[in-house]
Design a protein around this motif. Structure first.
Motif, PDB file in Angstrom:
ATOM      1  N   ARG A 173       0.830  -1.213   0.000  1.00  0.00           N
ATOM      2  CA  ARG A 173       0.000   0.000   0.000  1.00  0.00           C
ATOM      3  C   ARG A 173       0.863   1.261   0.000  1.00  0.00           C
ATOM      4  N   LEU A 174       1.987   1.220   0.704  1.00  0.00           N
ATOM      5  CA  LEU A 174       2.874   2.380   0.776  1.00  0.00           C
ATOM      6  C   LEU A 174       3.753   2.525  -0.464  1.00  0.00           C
ATOM      7  N   ILE A 175       3.900   1.427  -1.209  1.00  0.00           N
ATOM      8  CA  ILE A 175       4.750   1.442  -2.407  1.00  0.00           C
ATOM      9  C   ILE A 175       3.939   1.666  -3.683  1.00  0.00           C
ATOM     10  N   ALA A 176       2.725   1.097  -3.733  1.00  0.00           N
ATOM     11  CA  ALA A 176       1.956   1.120  -4.979  1.00  0.00           C
ATOM     12  C   ALA A 176       0.527   1.613  -4.815  1.00  0.00           C
ATOM     13  N   GLY A 177       0.149   1.994  -3.612  1.00  0.00           N
ATOM     14  CA  GLY A 177      -1.228   2.376  -3.349  1.00  0.00           C
ATOM     15  C   GLY A 177      -1.569   3.783  -3.803  1.00  0.00           C
ATOM     16  N   PRO A 178      -2.822   4.191  -3.579  1.00  0.00           N
ATOM     17  CA  PRO A 178      -3.269   5.528  -3.973  1.00  0.00           C
ATOM     18  C   PRO A 178      -2.439   6.629  -3.313  1.00  0.00           C
ATOM     19  N   GLY A 179      -2.115   7.632  -4.095  1.00  0.00           N
ATOM     20  CA  GLY A 179      -1.411   8.781  -3.555  1.00  0.00           C
ATOM     21  C   GLY A 179       0.095   8.649  -3.470  1.00  0.00           C
ATOM     22  N   VAL A 180       0.641   7.489  -3.832  1.00  0.00           N
ATOM     23  CA  VAL A 180       2.101   7.320  -3.806  1.00  0.00           C
ATOM     24  C   VAL A 180       2.720   8.125  -4.941  1.00  0.00           C
ATOM     25  N   GLU A 181       3.702   8.945  -4.631  1.00  0.00           N
ATOM     26  CA  GLU A 181       4.275   9.859  -5.621  1.00  0.00           C
ATOM     27  C   GLU A 181       5.027   9.127  -6.724  1.00  0.00           C
ATOM     28  N   HIS A 182       5.837   8.143  -6.355  1.00  0.00           N
ATOM     29  CA  HIS A 182       6.595   7.381  -7.358  1.00  0.00           C
ATOM     30  C   HIS A 182       6.308   5.885  -7.141  1.00  0.00           C
ATOM     31  N   PRO A 183       5.138   5.416  -7.549  1.00  0.00           N
ATOM     32  CA  PRO A 183       4.769   4.016  -7.292  1.00  0.00           C
ATOM     33  C   PRO A 183       5.595   3.028  -8.101  1.00  0.00           C
ATOM     34  N   ALA A 184       5.850   1.882  -7.507  1.00  0.00           N
ATOM     35  CA  ALA A 184       6.479   0.762  -8.214  1.00  0.00           C
ATOM     36  C   ALA A 184       5.419  -0.309  -8.392  1.00  0.00           C
ATOM     37  N   ARG A 185       5.613  -1.176  -9.333  1.00  0.00           N
ATOM     38  CA  ARG A 185       4.695  -2.300  -9.504  1.00  0.00           C
ATOM     39  C   ARG A 185       5.103  -3.402  -8.523  1.00  0.00           C
ATOM     40  N   VAL A 186       4.121  -3.977  -7.874  1.00  0.00           N
ATOM     41  CA  VAL A 186       4.394  -4.975  -6.846  1.00  0.00           C
ATOM     42  C   VAL A 186       3.899  -6.344  -7.288  1.00  0.00           C
ATOM     43  N   LEU A 187       4.803  -7.310  -7.220  1.00  0.00           N
ATOM     44  CA  LEU A 187       4.473  -8.714  -7.457  1.00  0.00           C
ATOM     45  C   LEU A 187       4.478  -9.417  -6.104  1.00  0.00           C
ATOM     46  N   VAL A 188       3.325  -9.815  -5.622  1.00  0.00           N
ATOM     47  CA  VAL A 188       3.215 -10.482  -4.331  1.00  0.00           C
ATOM     48  C   VAL A 188       3.481 -11.972  -4.515  1.00  0.00           C
ATOM     49  N   VAL A 189       4.431 -12.490  -3.750  1.00  0.00           N
ATOM     50  CA  VAL A 189       4.782 -13.910  -3.812  1.00  0.00           C
ATOM     51  C   VAL A 189       4.633 -14.479  -2.403  1.00  0.00           C
ATOM     52  N   THR A 190       3.829 -15.526  -2.268  1.00  0.00           N
ATOM     53  CA  THR A 190       3.551 -16.055  -0.939  1.00  0.00           C
ATOM     54  C   THR A 190       3.311 -17.560  -0.975  1.00  0.00           C
ATOM     55  N   THR A 191       3.436 -18.194   0.182  1.00  0.00           N
ATOM     56  CA  THR A 191       3.133 -19.626   0.293  1.00  0.00           C
ATOM     57  C   THR A 191       1.662 -19.844   0.575  1.00  0.00           C
ATOM     58  N   PHE A 192       0.937 -18.772   0.844  1.00  0.00           N
ATOM     59  CA  PHE A 192      -0.448 -18.896   1.295  1.00  0.00           C
ATOM     60  C   PHE A 192      -1.417 -18.679   0.142  1.00  0.00           C
ATOM     61  N   GLN A 193      -2.062 -19.739  -0.307  1.00  0.00           N
ATOM     62  CA  GLN A 193      -3.004 -19.662  -1.419  1.00  0.00           C
ATOM     63  C   GLN A 193      -4.402 -19.365  -0.858  1.00  0.00           C
ATOM     64  N   LEU A 194      -4.564 -18.161  -0.353  1.00  0.00           N
ATOM     65  CA  LEU A 194      -5.824 -17.774   0.264  1.00  0.00           C
ATOM     66  C   LEU A 194      -6.425 -16.595  -0.483  1.00  0.00           C
ATOM     67  N   ASP A 195      -7.722 -16.662  -0.769  1.00  0.00           N
ATOM     68  CA  ASP A 195      -8.389 -15.574  -1.460  1.00  0.00           C
ATOM     69  C   ASP A 195      -8.203 -14.247  -0.732  1.00  0.00           C
ATOM     70  N   GLU A 196      -8.210 -14.313   0.608  1.00  0.00           N
ATOM     71  CA  GLU A 196      -8.102 -13.093   1.395  1.00  0.00           C
ATOM     72  C   GLU A 196      -6.802 -12.345   1.087  1.00  0.00           C
ATOM     73  N   TYR A 197      -5.710 -13.082   0.930  1.00  0.00           N
ATOM     74  CA  TYR A 197      -4.433 -12.445   0.626  1.00  0.00           C
ATOM     75  C   TYR A 197      -4.457 -11.808  -0.755  1.00  0.00           C
ATOM     76  N   VAL A 198      -5.020 -12.522  -1.725  1.00  0.00           N
ATOM     77  CA  VAL A 198      -5.086 -11.988  -3.082  1.00  0.00           C
ATOM     78  C   VAL A 198      -5.933 -10.719  -3.084  1.00  0.00           C
ATOM     79  N   TYR A 199      -7.066 -10.785  -2.440  1.00  0.00           N
ATOM     80  CA  TYR A 199      -7.975  -9.645  -2.381  1.00  0.00           C
ATOM     81  C   TYR A 199      -7.292  -8.435  -1.756  1.00  0.00           C
TER      82      TYR A 199
END
Length: 232
Positions: free
Chosen positions: A76-102
């Motif tokens: 959220r601090l890197i790519a969220g709304p209002g970030v001046e120089h956002p980077a694209r974020v690729l989330v990589v995790t061991t947890f295959q949970l809809d909640e995390y994706v959402y």
């Protein structure tokens, strides 16, 4: 089989994971590619945010569960709304949970990958996200958001009442609705009897007019605006 590397300057990547072995593995895999440069590593979310702000990478490969600041909050601090120089974020995790994706999508992530993915998938994922495309299939995203529809679109506004949707022409609305269903460019072209290049042009215009970064976030917006309604 990985996609062919583009003839551009290297994709600058920061790796954020609290496990040193995983960071080293990612760095070795990605750093071996001629079109990718690993410019920094972070062992927690706070360090990832600091590196992203200082180095301005193209992509941050982000773990979810980390100390000090978790991956969702860091995203959220890197790519969220209002970030001046956002980077694209690729989330990589061991947890295959809809909640995390959402939560990752809501925070501004452009891709989601499981840690058991192979090296070729990781490389392709970084290239895909860096190119401005969404890694997670829009169709999968739509199904996911359908499950969380009450939180995504609590008041169910009418599309006609959305000022940003009003920027789109009728044809662009047709294409946007197809994007929200998860249709590919080829499927949209066939359905609307237009060329794939024309579809690409429409997609670019839609993302520009709606101020969206990729197709996944277009699906998110379609649900939030009421243009797309989840199946119950």
């Amino acid at each position: 089989m990985t996609a062919s590397p583009p003839d551009t300057t290297p994709i600058r990547v920061v790796i954020a994971d609290d496990q040193a072995l995983i960071r080293a593995g990612y760095a070795t895999i990605l750093g071996a590619q001629p079109d990718i440069e690993v410019v920094g590593e972070a062992e927690d979310g706070r360090a990832a945010v600091d590196l992203a702000q200082r180095l301005r990478p193209d992509v941050v490969v982000m773990d979810v569960r980390m100390p000090r600041l978790d991956g969702i909050a860091a995203t959220r601090l890197i790519a969220g709304p209002g970030v001046e120089h956002p980077a694209r974020v690729l989330v990589v995790t061991t947890f295959q949970l809809d909640e995390y994706v959402y939560e990752a999508l809501r925070a501004g992530a452009s891709g989601f990958l499981l840690k058991d993915a192979g090296p070729a998938q990781l490389i392709d994922a970084v290239r895909t996200v860096a190119a401005g495309d969404a890694l997670l299939s829009p169709a999968v995203t739509g199904a996911l958001l359908g499950r969380f529809a009450d939180r995504v679109r609590p008041s169910a506004p009418r599309p006609d009442d959305d000022p940003r949707l009003a920027r789109l022409t009728p044809r662009e609305l047709d294409v946007f609705a197809a994007m929200a269903r998860g249709d590919s460019n080829a499927e949209i072209a066939e359905a609307l009897v237009i060329s794939r290049e024309t579809v690409k042009t429409y997609v670019s215009r839609i993302l520009l007019k709606l101020e969206l970064r990729d197709r996944v976030h277009a699906v998110v917006y379609a649900y939030r605006s009421g243009l797309a309604v989840p199946e119950r």
